[in-house]
Design a protein around this motif. Sequence first.
Motif, PDB file in Angstrom:
ATOM      1  N   PHE A   1       3.027   1.483  -3.397  1.00  0.00           N
ATOM      2  CA  PHE A   1       2.259   1.844  -4.586  1.00  0.00           C
ATOM      3  C   PHE A   1       1.767   3.284  -4.496  1.00  0.00           C
ATOM      4  CE2 PHE A   1      -1.789   2.362  -6.813  1.00  0.00           C
ATOM      5  CZ  PHE A   1      -1.382   2.093  -8.114  1.00  0.00           C
TER       6      PHE A   1
ATOM      7  N   TYR B   1      -4.012   2.437  -3.767  1.00  0.00           N
ATOM      8  CA  TYR B   1      -4.087   1.003  -3.474  1.00  0.00           C
ATOM      9  C   TYR B   1      -5.492   0.605  -3.052  1.00  0.00           C
ATOM     10  CZ  TYR B   1      -3.021  -3.382  -0.951  1.00  0.00           C
ATOM     11  OH  TYR B   1      -3.001  -4.682  -0.491  1.00  0.00           O
TER      12      TYR B   1
ATOM     13  N   LEU C   1       0.838  -1.206   0.000  1.00  0.00           N
ATOM     14  CA  LEU C   1       0.000   0.000   0.000  1.00  0.00           C
ATOM     15  C   LEU C   1       0.871   1.252   0.000  1.00  0.00           C
ATOM     16  CD1 LEU C   1      -3.091   0.611   2.314  1.00  0.00           C
ATOM     17  CD2 LEU C   1      -1.350   2.352   2.013  1.00  0.00           C
TER      18      LEU C   1
END
Length: 690
Positions: free
Chosen positions: A426, A439, A423
């Motif tokens: 990204f 995410y 998470l």
Amino acid sequence: MRTFPLIIASLLFIQFITAQSNNINRLLYGVAYYDEYMPYDRLDKDVQMMKDAGINVVRIAESTWSTVEPQDSVYDFSHIDRVLNAMNKAGIHVIIGTPTYAVPTWLVRKYPDVLAITPSGQNQYGARQNMDISNPHFRYYAERVIRKILEHVKDHPAIIGYQIDNETKAYNTTGPDVQKLFVQYMKNKFVTLDSINRAFGLDYWSNRINSWEDFPSMVGSINASEIAEFSKFQRQLVTDYLQWQANIVNEYKHPDQFITQNFDFEWRGFSYGIQPDVDHFAAAKAVDIAGVDIYHPTQDALTGTEISFSGDVARSMKEGKNYLVLETEAQGFPQWVPYPGQLRLQAFSHLASGANMVEYWHWHSIHNSAETYWKGLLSHDFEPNPTYDEAKTIGKDFDRLSTHLINLKKHNDVAILFSNEALTAFNLFKFGWGSNTSYNDELRALYDALYRMNVGVDFVDPNSKNIENYKLLIVPILYAAPDSLLQRLNRYVHNGGHIVYTFKSGFSNQNVKVRTVRQPGIISEACGIYYSQFTIPQNVGLKGGFFSAASNSVRNWMELITPTTANVLAYYDHPVWGKYAAITENKYGKGLATYIGCMTTDSLTEKILADVVHKAGLWGAAQSLHYPIITKSGVNDKGKMVHYIFNYAAQPVTITYPFGNGRELLGDKAIAQHSSMVLDGWGVGIVEEE
């Protein structure tokens, strides 16, 4: 303080708690109650109105530090005492919160450094959650006030549990003292600066660190590896802080009392996704029972998705154990005042995911300060209203049906593998500069599709021991992951598991350093594909398979995939990109790996997952129903299967009941498999099988 006979305390505890197990054996229906906020004394009237509504638990004290300790070493427990005594007399039980998520003025005056220094500078006094939870001065005085409260109340028979802090996070603390802690953390983890420089690629833009004394603040970092590691460190601060509080409370609590925490979720005006700032699974190890707050849109926007999502995460925090909803709205924001029937629908929806308690934040609407217009169960006039009247029906049904609905045990064959590390990583890049897709957008798209199809879901993370127990794993954007996890997932497929990956999975290692092999790296073996290029789609659709023209557009991201052993489910529909695969599946060993290399529409996502659920052999009776009809099932304490059936629409509907013969509990009438069941608008049916 008055001393209460332990035998009385034991009798009251046994009514609600199974000794030594922290296992609640009656449904709890409650409110947060703040006597110290009241404009006039009405405690006795409030207690009577609570009893009339079936309220059997209240939560108090979690934000009362300045009331309990108005000056350094001066204590006033009168508000706590009067509520404890009044609730005990009425047979209403109490969860005591430690008061540490809002600091008093005298502490800030004495030690200004308790206020966190963030990238925007030092916090100012006023808001809650403005402190540095690692600060030694904060810790000293927080421990002192916790101990003073617990010493005072520990033997009171009304108390069934304790809540440590509230919605805890690190609050983006980044000051010099935190920097020292982070440097020590890095020394412990990486040992040498050369290891850090190599792992994070710090030669880029002359970011190389050549002396520990030169270790820079992460506030200005442009290196994703550094930023992600600092985020992990901040999450560890939360985990350590909650364990520290739990250790203190464990010195005072009785064996038949529990410790919980009010975990929250990513906030987008309501509870939305995985919390970026807390490692829920790690932090939950400090508590006996996971607690959460769950807030969601209502009226025409009520879908139940956030109730289900947050509940599934909460249940999974403790590997399937039941959980507590410590906060949810009764009225809430002005736009959330529920339509008739919705409060009941919401309450039973929490139970259907495994909650043992539904508790509103809060009892009364507050008359001043920041949350004046967040309304409680009662409005500002403290009089009965339609929401309160509906709560009375819920309280009666909770009491009447408690033995049938408590401790619902759920077995799911599908899990979503989420990752805090993925998470963070990204979200640092997303789909390039200017991208707003995060995410949680993709995770929720996948979860929501399963929810609409009535596919039950658990959550696992990279450290979960039970990943291999599931027949189907859904893996959104596993952007950052160590080789060991990806190899584990390959073995999972090879041994017979079904897996669904989305784009960007396997892309970088645990240090957010992009792998140097053809993507998607290690999982290429199970997926039977590779790609080296990706782009932003413009006027791109999909062709092939079961994709209809109405739902085949591609948005935000596309990977140009070449299959090696995979079967192509869809190619891109585009004059240039048409030779590349978009969605593939690959038989690998005994299992099947599906790879979605682009961001698809909601309807197409649902079609893809429906196909996967069929192929995993998991399409069953529940899938004969579809949103807005939602069904959830579990086994109750009597060993009987219970099916909840919800109508998340305003219009009445008649369905064909798909499960085994049983008794509809709310109406107390028999129902046979394949017979008709009528659900009112926003209606609920609960069937206990014979």
